[in-house]
Design a protein around this motif. Sequence first.
Motif, mmCIF file in Angstrom:
data_model
loop_
_atom_site.group_PDB
_atom_site.id
_atom_site.type_symbol
_atom_site.label_atom_id
_atom_site.label_comp_id
_atom_site.label_asym_id
_atom_site.label_seq_id
_atom_site.Cartn_x
_atom_site.Cartn_y
_atom_site.Cartn_z
ATOM 1 N N PHE A 125 28.101 34.424 35.134
ATOM 2 C CA PHE A 125 29.120 35.486 35.213
ATOM 3 C C PHE A 125 30.215 35.251 34.161
ATOM 4 C CE2 PHE A 125 33.390 36.444 36.937
ATOM 5 C CZ PHE A 125 33.330 37.828 36.973
ATOM 6 N N TRP A 126 30.678 34.000 34.085
ATOM 7 C CA TRP A 126 31.786 33.697 33.178
ATOM 8 C C TRP A 126 31.380 33.880 31.713
ATOM 9 C CZ3 TRP A 126 36.655 33.741 34.020
ATOM 10 C CH2 TRP A 126 37.541 33.250 33.039
ATOM 11 N N ASN A 127 30.150 33.591 31.394
ATOM 12 C CA ASN A 127 29.676 33.787 30.019
ATOM 13 C C ASN A 127 29.786 35.250 29.588
ATOM 14 O OD1 ASN A 127 29.049 31.100 29.591
ATOM 15 N ND2 ASN A 127 26.906 31.314 30.275
ATOM 16 N N VAL A 128 29.695 36.161 30.570
ATOM 17 C CA VAL A 128 29.803 37.594 30.259
ATOM 18 C C VAL A 128 31.263 38.025 30.141
ATOM 19 C CG1 VAL A 128 29.358 39.934 31.115
ATOM 20 C CG2 VAL A 128 27.591 38.167 31.303
ATOM 21 N N VAL A 129 32.080 37.704 31.167
ATOM 22 C CA VAL A 129 33.445 38.249 31.225
ATOM 23 C C VAL A 129 34.437 37.462 30.381
ATOM 24 C CG1 VAL A 129 33.062 39.225 33.496
ATOM 25 C CG2 VAL A 129 34.074 36.929 33.298
ATOM 26 N N SER A 130 34.082 36.289 29.905
ATOM 27 C CA SER A 130 35.037 35.482 29.137
ATOM 28 C C SER A 130 35.127 35.913 27.680
ATOM 29 C CB SER A 130 34.629 33.999 29.197
ATOM 30 O OG SER A 130 33.383 33.801 28.547
ATOM 31 N N ARG A 131 34.281 36.869 27.264
ATOM 32 C CA ARG A 131 34.302 37.297 25.867
ATOM 33 C C ARG A 131 35.572 38.096 25.572
ATOM 34 N NH1 ARG A 131 28.468 39.920 25.200
ATOM 35 N NH2 ARG A 131 28.521 39.949 27.483
ATOM 36 N N PHE A 176 40.992 35.981 39.401
ATOM 37 C CA PHE A 176 41.142 35.574 38.008
ATOM 38 C C PHE A 176 42.426 34.780 37.810
ATOM 39 C CE2 PHE A 176 38.067 38.978 37.050
ATOM 40 C CZ PHE A 176 37.269 38.329 36.126
ATOM 41 N N PRO A 177 42.379 33.721 36.998
ATOM 42 C CA PRO A 177 43.609 32.952 36.722
ATOM 43 C C PRO A 177 44.593 33.782 35.893
ATOM 44 C CG PRO A 177 41.794 32.200 35.349
ATOM 45 C CD PRO A 177 41.194 33.172 36.329
ATOM 46 N N ARG A 178 45.861 33.387 35.933
ATOM 47 C CA ARG A 178 46.916 34.133 35.241
ATOM 48 C C ARG A 178 46.681 34.200 33.742
ATOM 49 N NH1 ARG A 178 49.832 37.273 38.675
ATOM 50 N NH2 ARG A 178 50.671 36.090 40.436
ATOM 51 N N TRP A 179 46.048 33.168 33.193
ATOM 52 C CA TRP A 179 45.905 33.130 31.735
ATOM 53 C C TRP A 179 44.781 34.028 31.231
ATOM 54 C CZ3 TRP A 179 41.029 31.380 31.282
ATOM 55 C CH2 TRP A 179 40.548 30.461 32.218
ATOM 56 N N TYR A 180 44.002 34.621 32.141
ATOM 57 C CA TYR A 180 42.943 35.534 31.723
ATOM 58 C C TYR A 180 43.565 36.906 31.483
ATOM 59 C CZ TYR A 180 38.576 38.214 31.767
ATOM 60 O OH TYR A 180 37.530 39.050 31.431
ATOM 61 N N LYS A 181 43.696 37.301 30.213
ATOM 62 C CA LYS A 181 44.405 38.529 29.879
ATOM 63 C C LYS A 181 43.560 39.384 28.938
ATOM 64 C CE LYS A 181 48.892 36.199 30.157
ATOM 65 N NZ LYS A 181 49.328 36.754 31.428
ATOM 66 N N PHE A 209 39.994 40.454 40.627
ATOM 67 C CA PHE A 209 38.871 39.672 41.143
ATOM 68 C C PHE A 209 37.643 39.819 40.257
ATOM 69 C CE2 PHE A 209 41.337 40.181 45.062
ATOM 70 C CZ PHE A 209 41.294 38.892 45.563
ATOM 71 N N GLY A 210 36.889 38.737 40.187
ATOM 72 C CA GLY A 210 35.523 38.769 39.675
ATOM 73 C C GLY A 210 34.584 38.523 40.832
ATOM 74 N N ASP A 247 14.546 39.608 41.697
ATOM 75 C CA ASP A 247 15.890 39.857 42.220
ATOM 76 C C ASP A 247 16.890 39.823 41.061
ATOM 77 O OD1 ASP A 247 14.672 39.852 44.614
ATOM 78 O OD2 ASP A 247 15.484 37.925 45.300
ATOM 79 N N LYS A 248 18.025 40.542 41.236
ATOM 80 C CA LYS A 248 18.992 40.624 40.135
ATOM 81 C C LYS A 248 20.400 40.242 40.598
ATOM 82 C CE LYS A 248 16.828 44.128 37.184
ATOM 83 N NZ LYS A 248 17.042 45.439 36.489
ATOM 84 N N GLU A 249 21.177 39.770 39.628
ATOM 85 C CA GLU A 249 22.611 39.529 39.823
ATOM 86 C C GLU A 249 23.386 40.621 39.103
ATOM 87 O OE1 GLU A 249 23.313 35.749 38.121
ATOM 88 O OE2 GLU A 249 22.188 34.628 39.648
ATOM 89 N N TYR A 250 24.421 41.101 39.768
ATOM 90 C CA TYR A 250 25.277 42.133 39.158
ATOM 91 C C TYR A 250 26.715 41.617 39.129
ATOM 92 C CZ TYR A 250 21.361 45.333 39.572
ATOM 93 O OH TYR A 250 20.141 45.942 39.438
ATOM 94 N N TYR A 251 27.337 41.767 37.939
ATOM 95 C CA TYR A 251 28.676 41.210 37.714
ATOM 96 C C TYR A 251 29.723 42.332 37.753
ATOM 97 C CZ TYR A 251 25.616 37.584 35.853
ATOM 98 O OH TYR A 251 24.621 36.652 35.693
ATOM 99 N N PHE A 252 30.750 42.117 38.560
ATOM 100 C CA PHE A 252 31.789 43.126 38.706
ATOM 101 C C PHE A 252 33.178 42.490 38.493
ATOM 102 C CE2 PHE A 252 28.258 44.776 41.166
ATOM 103 C CZ PHE A 252 28.247 46.121 40.824
ATOM 104 N N VAL A 253 34.032 43.296 37.871
ATOM 105 C CA VAL A 253 35.465 42.955 37.779
ATOM 106 C C VAL A 253 36.221 44.038 38.546
ATOM 107 C CG1 VAL A 253 37.458 42.651 36.260
ATOM 108 C CG2 VAL A 253 35.203 41.821 35.566
ATOM 109 N N VAL A 254 37.138 43.628 39.430
ATOM 110 C CA VAL A 254 37.770 44.569 40.366
ATOM 111 C C VAL A 254 39.297 44.497 40.237
ATOM 112 C CG1 VAL A 254 37.919 45.297 42.777
ATOM 113 C CG2 VAL A 254 35.847 44.166 41.941
ATOM 114 N N GLU A 255 39.923 45.675 40.204
ATOM 115 C CA GLU A 255 41.388 45.783 40.223
ATOM 116 C C GLU A 255 41.819 46.360 41.570
ATOM 117 O OE1 GLU A 255 45.356 45.601 39.209
ATOM 118 O OE2 GLU A 255 43.641 44.756 38.118
ATOM 119 N N ILE A 256 42.592 45.573 42.333
ATOM 120 C CA ILE A 256 43.022 45.982 43.671
ATOM 121 C C ILE A 256 44.377 46.674 43.590
ATOM 122 C CG2 ILE A 256 43.524 45.227 46.021
ATOM 123 C CD1 ILE A 256 40.632 44.782 45.146
ATOM 124 N N LYS A 257 44.451 47.886 44.119
ATOM 125 C CA LYS A 257 45.703 48.642 44.196
ATOM 126 C C LYS A 257 45.797 49.295 45.577
ATOM 127 C CE LYS A 257 47.303 47.958 40.014
ATOM 128 N NZ LYS A 257 48.538 47.161 39.805
#
Length: 904
Positions: A612-618, A803-808, A820-821, A835-845
Motif C-alpha cells: 500500500f505504502w509503495n503506491v501512496v508514498s509517491r 496518516f502521519p502529519r508529515w504526509y502532505k 486515513f489509508g 483474490d485482490k487488494e484494493y488501496y483507499f485514501v479517505v478524508e473524514i468530514k
Amino acid sequence: MQFKLENPQHQISAIQSVVEVFRGMERNTYDNAHIEDIHTNVCSLSNQQLHENIQRVIQDNSIPDSQFFICDENEACIEMETGTGKTLTYIQTAYELYKEYGLSKFIIIVPSVPIRQGVIDTIDNFKEQLVDKYDITPNAFVYDSSKISALNDFITSDQLQIMVLTLAAFNSEDKILNQVEREILFNELSYRDALAQTHPIVFMDEPQEGMDTENSKQWIAKLNPLFKFRYSATHAVKKNVLYQLTPAESYRLGLVKRLEVLTVSESNDEATMKLEIRDVQPSASQVKVKLKFWKLNKTKGRFEFKDSGWLKKDDNLADKSGNESYLDFTISRIYKSMSDRKWHVAFTNGTEIVEGASSANKEQVWALQLEWLIRRHFENKNRLKPKGIKNLSLIFIDRVANYMSVERPIIKQIFEQKYREVYPEYNEGKQPTDIEIQSVQGFYFAKTTQGEYTDKEDACRRNKEIFDEILHNKQHLLSFDSPIEFIFSHSALGVGWDNPNVFGIATLNESYSENKKRQEIGRGLRICVNQNGERIYDDDETPEDELLNQLTIVPNETYETFARCYQQEYEEQYGNGVHIPKPKRTHKGKRLNRVTFKLKKDETVMGVFHRFWNVVSRKTSYRVHMDEETLIRKSIESLDEIRINDYTLDVQSMRVTDISNLETAEYFGSESYVGKAKYNPHDLVEEISEKTGLCYTSVLKIIEGISNKDQYIKNPPVFMEQAVFKIRQVQLDELVRCVEYKPTGETYGFDFSDFSKDGCDDWVATPNHGVWDKTLYDSLHEKDFAIEADKITNTEVLCFLKFPRWYKILTPIGNYEPDFGIVLHKRALNNHAEDKEYYFVVEIKGTNDINDTRALTPHEIGRIKCAVKHFKSLGIEAFYKAPIKEYETFKAQANQTINNNGNI
C-alpha cells in the motif's frame, strides 16, 4: 442659588446606623480626651462591644446574609446609590457623632481633586443650614501643606474638626505631613504622628478608587483611626455593611431620576471585517489573545459575531473563523503599548487593532447621538423652564481634539450643524444666531503646563484650575443667568462630577466606553432643583410622559449591549441569586500522559501495508495554467450577484422600569436611518487589488464590467469585502480547475518502528486491523471511523492507519493532509481468479457531500478537488474517497469502486 437642606429618611437611616455603632460609650470631654497638647477621640467601648453593636445595626437594617460581610476590624461600609446624597450624609454623620458622643476629629479621604472639591462645596453650601440645625460651627478645611495652622487647630482643638485630604497629600515619606519639624511641636512628633494620636474617625469617599492598594492601606493605618467608614455606591471591598441603599430601592422610591436609554447603533455590518480584542493571556514566552469576529456557524449556515478561542502569533483568522474574508489576517504580533497601555494585535496585512476599539462609522453615529440629545434637550427645556428648572445636557468625548482642534473639530462641527437643524422645530421656526450657538456650549478639558488641552486622565485629575471652574460654577450653571446648556467634557472627568439638572448624557466614543455603566448613569441621577435650590420630586401618580425627573442616556451601542454591561456590573455588586459554580480545576503541574504506539508484528499485515505504502508514498508536483480573461469574465458574473442592504443606523428608546433588571425595560419607540456612505472608486480598486493579488488593470476591467455599481455606493465596506470574497472564490475555483499533477519520481519514506507521544489523549485502541495497536484521531467522526474499521467482524479490512502529519500533498491553496489509508481484501467469485487488494485514501468530514458549504469551507473543498487530481495522476492503484462522514458510507462507495473495476 443655595441648595436647601433636606432630611430624607434614607439619609437619616444611614446617619443613625453609624451613630448606633458607638451606642453605650462614654461621652468625650476635655478631661478624658485631652492629653497634653493633643485633643483625641476616645472610645470607652471594647472591640467586642463595638462589634456587638455592628451586628445589631446590620440585623435592624435587614441586610441580606450574602451582603453584610462581617469581620472583626474597626471598619464598616455604608452603601448608597449615586445621586442620593452620600456626601451630605457623612458630613451630617460627623455632626451627629460630635453632638451625641463628643467625637471631634474627622478626616475625609478622597481619591481625587474633583471629589475633594465637591465635598468642600457641599460643606460651604449647607454651612449655615447645618448651624441652624445643630448649633455647631465646625472647623472644616482642605489640608494644604502651606497652611499648617489649620492642622494645628485640628490636632489641639476640642471643637468639631473636619479635614478633607486626598490620598496623594500624605501617602509618601516626602510629604510635609510626614516630616518632623525642627520646632518642638507636639513633643517633637511629626504632624502625621501627632495626627495619629487624635485617633480620627476616617470617612473614605469612593474607597474603590485606590484606597485598597497595599501602599494606601499602610498609610491610612498610620493615621491610627478610631474607626473607618467606607462610603460608595460600588464598593470593591466590603466589610461590616451597616446600611445599604441599592440602585433598585432608590429607583423604586423615586430618590433618583427615571431612566431612558436611547441607543444609536449600526446595522447590516456583517461584512465590515469587524474585529475586537476580548481578552489577553499575558506570558513571557507566548502571549495569547481572544478576538471577537464574524465566525461561521456551520450548523446554521451563517456568520455570527462571536468570540474566538485563544489565538497566538502566526494564527490565520480565516482558518479559525471559517470566514474566508479574513484570509489575509494572520497575527504577526500581540503586544501592550507603553504609550497608551493598551493591548494591540497587528496582522501581516498591515491592519492593527487596539483594545477597546470599535469599527463603527463614528461620525454618522455621533451625528445621530447629538441630534437626539438635542431633541430631548429642547423637549425638556419647553416643559421644565416654566417650572423654574434649567436643564443641562452632558456630552462625554474621549479625544479632546475632536472638539478643540483648529483643523477639524469634528464633534463641535456636528453639534452646531445639528443644533441649527433641530432648533426651528422647537422654537416656532426661528433660526439660532451664531452667538447663541456658541453661548450654549460650555467645555471643561484639562490643560498641560504649556497651556494645551490634553486627553490624559492624570492631567485631568491634577488640574485644580479646571475642576474649580466646573465645581464652583455648579450653582451658576443651574441659573437661567448662565447661557450654558450643553457641557462638553472628557470621559476622564466623569468621576466626581455631577449636577442635579443634567437631564441628558451622550457618550461619543471612538472606542467602546471604558467607564462603568453605573458610573456613566450616575453623572445625572440626582433629583433636579429649581431656581430656589429646592429639589422637585415627581408624585407617584405622575404619568410616564409627564415626569420631570427623567434622565436620557444616549450611548453608541445597542440597548442589549448597554443592558448586558450594566447588568454584569450590578450582579457583580449584588449577585443575581443564582448559585455560582466552583471554578474547574486546572491541570498545571499534572504529569503528562505518555502513550506508546506499537507496530503490528504480523508479517502478512506488514506485507500488505508495504505494498500500500509503495503506491501512496509517491510524490507529485503541479502546475497551473490560468486564463486571465476567463478569470475576469467569471469575476464580473459573480460580482453582479452582489446585493447590499442599505447601511442603516438604528435609534431605539427604552424606558427602564427596574434598574436592577434592565431586561424588563419598556420599548418606547425606534427609528431607522439610511446612512450616507463616503466612497472613492480608487479605494475599491486598491482594496481589491491588495487583497486578491490581481493587478490594477485586471481589477479595473472587472469594475468596469459589473452592472451593479449602485450596490457599492450603498455601503462601500460591505461591497468591497463581498467583492474580495467572490473574486477569491473565482480564483480558487480556477486554480482547482486548471491545476495539473504529475509524479516526480520521489517518494515518502516511512519509519516502521514503535513510537511514543506525550500528552496524548485523543487515541483509540485498534488491535485487530490497525497498523499500530492505537490510532490517533482529530475528531469524533475520525474516532468512530477507526472503531468501525477495526471491528473483528470487518474481515474485508486487511489494515488501516491514520496518516502521519508529515504526509502532505502539495496544492496551490496550501498543503493537504488526508486522514486515513485503508486496504480492503475482496475474494474473487470466480475460482480461477485471484483474490485482490484494493488501496483507499479517505478524508473524514462532517458530511458526505462535496458541495455541502455548511460543513466545508471553500478551501477545504478546493484541497479535496486537488487531491482527487493528485491520486488520479498516480494511476488506478489508489482510490481517493472524500468527503466521508461515517464508515458505512465509505464501505458502500468502496464496494461500488471495486465492482466497477471488475471484481465480479
